[in-house]
Scaffold this motif. Structure first.
Motif, PDB file in Angstrom:
ATOM      1  N   VAL A 164       0.843  -1.179   0.000  1.00 13.66           N
ATOM      2  CA  VAL A 164       0.000   0.000   0.000  1.00 13.66           C
ATOM      3  C   VAL A 164       0.887   1.240   0.000  1.00 13.66           C
ATOM      4  N   ILE A 165       0.552   2.191  -0.856  1.00 15.00           N
ATOM      5  CA  ILE A 165       1.233   3.477  -0.913  1.00 15.00           C
ATOM      6  C   ILE A 165       0.199   4.553  -0.607  1.00 15.00           C
ATOM      7  N   ALA A 166       0.482   5.356   0.413  1.00 13.00           N
ATOM      8  CA  ALA A 166      -0.392   6.476   0.759  1.00 13.00           C
ATOM      9  C   ALA A 166       0.216   7.756   0.202  1.00 13.00           C
ATOM     10  N   HIS A 226       0.715  -1.406  -7.051  1.00 14.97           N
ATOM     11  CA  HIS A 226       0.489  -1.121  -5.641  1.00 14.97           C
ATOM     12  C   HIS A 226      -0.920  -0.578  -5.461  1.00 14.97           C
ATOM     13  N   CYS A 248      -1.475   5.932   7.327  1.00 15.93           N
ATOM     14  CA  CYS A 248      -0.242   5.202   7.652  1.00 15.93           C
ATOM     15  C   CYS A 248      -0.360   4.439   8.970  1.00 15.93           C
ATOM     16  N   ARG A 299      -3.476   1.471   8.177  1.00 20.46           N
ATOM     17  CA  ARG A 299      -3.355   0.524   7.063  1.00 20.46           C
ATOM     18  C   ARG A 299      -1.916   0.034   6.976  1.00 20.46           C
ATOM     19  N   VAL A 304       0.640   0.510   5.271  1.00 21.15           N
ATOM     20  CA  VAL A 304       1.301   1.382   4.301  1.00 21.15           C
ATOM     21  C   VAL A 304       2.802   1.138   4.380  1.00 21.15           C
ATOM     22  N   ARG A 305       3.395   0.833   3.226  1.00 24.36           N
ATOM     23  CA  ARG A 305       4.839   0.623   3.153  1.00 24.36           C
ATOM     24  C   ARG A 305       5.559   1.880   2.703  1.00 24.36           C
ATOM     25  N   ALA A 310       4.966   6.225   1.891  1.00 29.30           N
ATOM     26  CA  ALA A 310       4.163   7.444   1.895  1.00 29.30           C
ATOM     27  C   ALA A 310       4.843   8.429   0.947  1.00 29.30           C
ATOM     28  N   THR A 364       7.964   2.826   7.682  1.00 35.18           N
ATOM     29  CA  THR A 364       7.334   3.378   6.485  1.00 35.18           C
ATOM     30  C   THR A 364       8.369   4.178   5.710  1.00 35.18           C
TER      31      THR A 364
END
Length: 161
Positions: free
Chosen positions: A27-29, A49, A64, A67, A69-70, A72, A99
């Protein structure tokens, strides 16, 4: 399969390079108020992603924290009056050290010192708009930053054992 892939497989808990790569997709935020930057990021990532689009710093921090998230991706000039907003970057780095933080900014000469300071504030990689944001270059920056961060964390965990 090379020795490098076997080692990566043991560390990541998988047996095939394809499986290892699939496990790394995450996941990318993002907090990118510039729609052009967001569109370039989407084009670079395609379906590799899951992308979580945030409307502000509080949304990004919440995403972040809630979730897996890997990575940001954000513009540290967004939401600030004239200068960089490093307090949010420091908060993310302290609260969520695993992160990977990537800043995506437009360069202007008056921002030079802030961009220089970004690395000291916890930014893992920097994307300069209209320089580094062609799809392949942008994807490479994201994957390299994520990889460096991931392997550094794994090494740190192994050394603590």
């Amino acid at each position: 399969m090379t020795a490098r892939w076997r080692l990566a497989g043991r560390v990541l808990g998988c047996t095939l390079p394809v499986q290892c790569l699939a496990n790394r997709m995450g996941v990318i935020a993002t907090y990118l108020p510039n729609n052009g930057h967001l569109q370039r990021l989407r084009a670079a990532l395609r379906d590799r992603h899951e992308l979580v689009i945030c409307e502000g710093w509080s949304d990004l921090i919440h995403a972040c924290e809630q979730r897996p998230v890997r990575v940001a991706v954000f513009d540290f000039f967004a939401g600030s009056r004239g200068g960089a907003s490093f307090e949010h970057v420091r908060y993310l780095k302290q609260r969520l050290p695993r992160t990977t933080l990537i800043s995506y900014v437009a360069f202007t000469p008056d921002r030079l010192h802030d961009i220089f300071d970004a690395g000291r504030q916890g930014v893992d990689a920097l994307v300069v708009a209209d320089v580094d944001d062609a799809p392949r270059a942008l994807l490479a920056i994201i994957e390299q930053a994520e990889s460096r961060s991931h392997w550094a964390q794994r090494l740190e965990l192994e050394l603590k054992k």
